[in-house]
Design a protein around this motif. Structure first.
Motif, mmCIF file in Angstrom:
data_model
loop_
_atom_site.group_PDB
_atom_site.id
_atom_site.type_symbol
_atom_site.label_atom_id
_atom_site.label_comp_id
_atom_site.label_asym_id
_atom_site.label_seq_id
_atom_site.Cartn_x
_atom_site.Cartn_y
_atom_site.Cartn_z
ATOM 1 N N LEU A 184 6.026 -12.488 3.080
ATOM 2 C CA LEU A 184 4.925 -12.120 3.407
ATOM 3 C C LEU A 184 5.501 -10.101 3.066
ATOM 4 O O LEU A 184 4.460 -9.686 3.509
ATOM 5 N N ASN A 185 6.644 -9.988 3.389
ATOM 6 C CA ASN A 185 7.057 -8.372 3.220
ATOM 7 C C ASN A 185 6.635 -8.054 1.586
ATOM 8 O O ASN A 185 5.877 -7.361 1.340
ATOM 9 N N HIS A 229 4.177 -10.073 -0.253
ATOM 10 C CA HIS A 229 3.071 -9.519 0.055
ATOM 11 C C HIS A 229 2.383 -8.098 0.105
ATOM 12 O O HIS A 229 0.971 -7.369 -0.047
ATOM 13 N N ASP A 230 2.800 -7.301 1.500
ATOM 14 C CA ASP A 230 2.299 -6.360 1.867
ATOM 15 C C ASP A 230 2.910 -5.316 1.160
ATOM 16 O O ASP A 230 2.334 -3.945 1.041
ATOM 17 N N HIS A 231 3.935 -5.419 0.666
ATOM 18 C CA HIS A 231 4.655 -4.430 -0.528
ATOM 19 C C HIS A 231 3.565 -4.530 -1.895
ATOM 20 O O HIS A 231 2.547 -2.731 -1.999
ATOM 21 N N MET A 240 -0.928 -2.823 -0.586
ATOM 22 C CA MET A 240 -0.685 -1.521 -0.502
ATOM 23 C C MET A 240 -0.653 -1.010 -1.164
ATOM 24 O O MET A 240 -1.935 -0.191 -1.832
ATOM 25 N N GLY A 272 -5.187 -13.585 7.301
ATOM 26 C CA GLY A 272 -4.126 -13.297 6.749
ATOM 27 C C GLY A 272 -3.162 -14.838 6.973
ATOM 28 O O GLY A 272 -3.658 -15.986 6.926
#
Lengths: 99, 227
Positions: free
Chosen positions: B21-22, B24-26, B29, B8
């Motif tokens: 980063l947030n 990208h996580d969203h 998912m 990552g």
């Protein structure tokens, strides 16, 4: 050259060149060049600049110390090698900027 | 810095990188959910002997699988645009530092006060001290104060280079004759590594960037000690 202590603009201590709304984007080349030109070739330019400032201050009988602001602005922004090259061109008479 | 077998992103050092980063996580998912749903449906289709070959119209499901992807795309686009505009916010830098790319090293100029400039060469592998990072350490690091916005102006003295620090989400091309501006704000002190990110010749892989973020007093002491 001018000492650090002698270069205090009226508003307080110099930190760095402030945000210039004429150059809001990533490409700051023109910002550096414009400030350098403004510093070197005063007469006839519309934007506030070093030489005009010096002339105006001298006419009013005041010290030209606040004009160092414009000098410091281009020193902050422009790479040293660019400034040296332009100064050399000015000395040689080959500088392409508007005289 | 990146660790061996890292999958990552590096830990965020700047507020923008945290947002990225947030985001990208969203987004990842959503991508995983769609992919697993599609994979499940394909496996369902392959695992049955039932057939239905005369479907004429299916208005309801067509409506659903048109509207739903549009909604998903909007859910991705809104945070993306928010971060994009956040990157373009006007801030008031306290310091200007110029990074100039050369073949094959970086030079840095701090000219707000005195004229401070120095070159930053990679430390060859044979000269590394124990514990230092191969191909990442440099002789003179870029020392900067933390928690203040710093204007970085990137340019090049010869060919194209690119100045990048992944943990801060920063990358800007170093183009001869052009000054590219970026703003750095670090949330924490420490050492942050990057590498030249535009092919520039034989030693393109060997001109890294190391930023040393320190408290303001330490930065002021450093500037006094090197000028």
């Amino acid at each position: 050259m001018l000492g650090v202590e002698a270069q205090k603009p009226p508003k307080g201590k110099w930190t760095t060149a402030p945000f210039d709304p004429r150059f809001p984007n990533q490409n700051q080349t023109r910002n550096c060049y414009q400030n350098f030109l403004g510093e070197t070739w005063g007469a006839g330019r519309k934007s506030p600049d070093y030489h005009r400032c010096v002339k105006a201050m001298n006419r009013r009988g005041k010290s030209a110390q606040p004009c160092e602001y414009y000098f410091r602005e281009y020193r902050s922004l422009c790479p040293i090698s660019w400034v040296q090259r332009w100064n050399q061109q000015i000395q040689d008479g080959t500088f392409a900027g508007k005289i | 810095m990146a660790c061996p077998y890292q999958m990552g992103f590096q830990d965020a050092t700047s507020p923008i990188m945290e947002e990225l980063l947030n985001f990208h996580d969203h987004t990842l998912m959503i991508v995983f959910l769609i992919s697993s749903m599609v994979l499940y449906l394909i496996s369902l289709m392959l695992a049955t002997k039932l057939t239905h070959t005369n479907t004429m119209d299916a208005q309801e499901v067509e409506t659903v699988w048109t509207i739903l992807p549009a909604v998903i795309l909007i859910l991705i686009a809104l945070p993306s645009l928010r971060i994009l505009y956040m990157m373009d916010e006007i801030n008031d830098p306290s310091l200007t530092v110029k990074a100039l790319g050369h073949q094959w090293y970086w030079s840095y100029e701090y000219t707000d006060y005195e004229e401070l400039d120095f070159d930053s060469y990679m430390i060859p592998t044979t000269d590394l001290n124990p514990g230092e990072l191969r191909l990442l350490e440099v002789d003179n690091r870029v020392v900067l104060p933390m928690e203040v916005p710093i204007r970085m102006l990137i340019s090049s003295e010869d060919v194209l280079h690119s100045w990048a620090i992944p943990s801060m989400g920063l990358k800007a091309d170093a183009i001869p004759g052009r000054l590219n501006q970026m703003t750095i704000t670090s949330s924490r002190p420490g050492l942050f590594y990057g590498q030249c990110s535009e092919i520039c010749g034989s030693n393109h892989s060997f001109m890294p960037i190391v930023i040393e973020m320190v408290p303001l007093e330490v930065f002021e002491d450093w500037t006094l000690s090197v000028t």
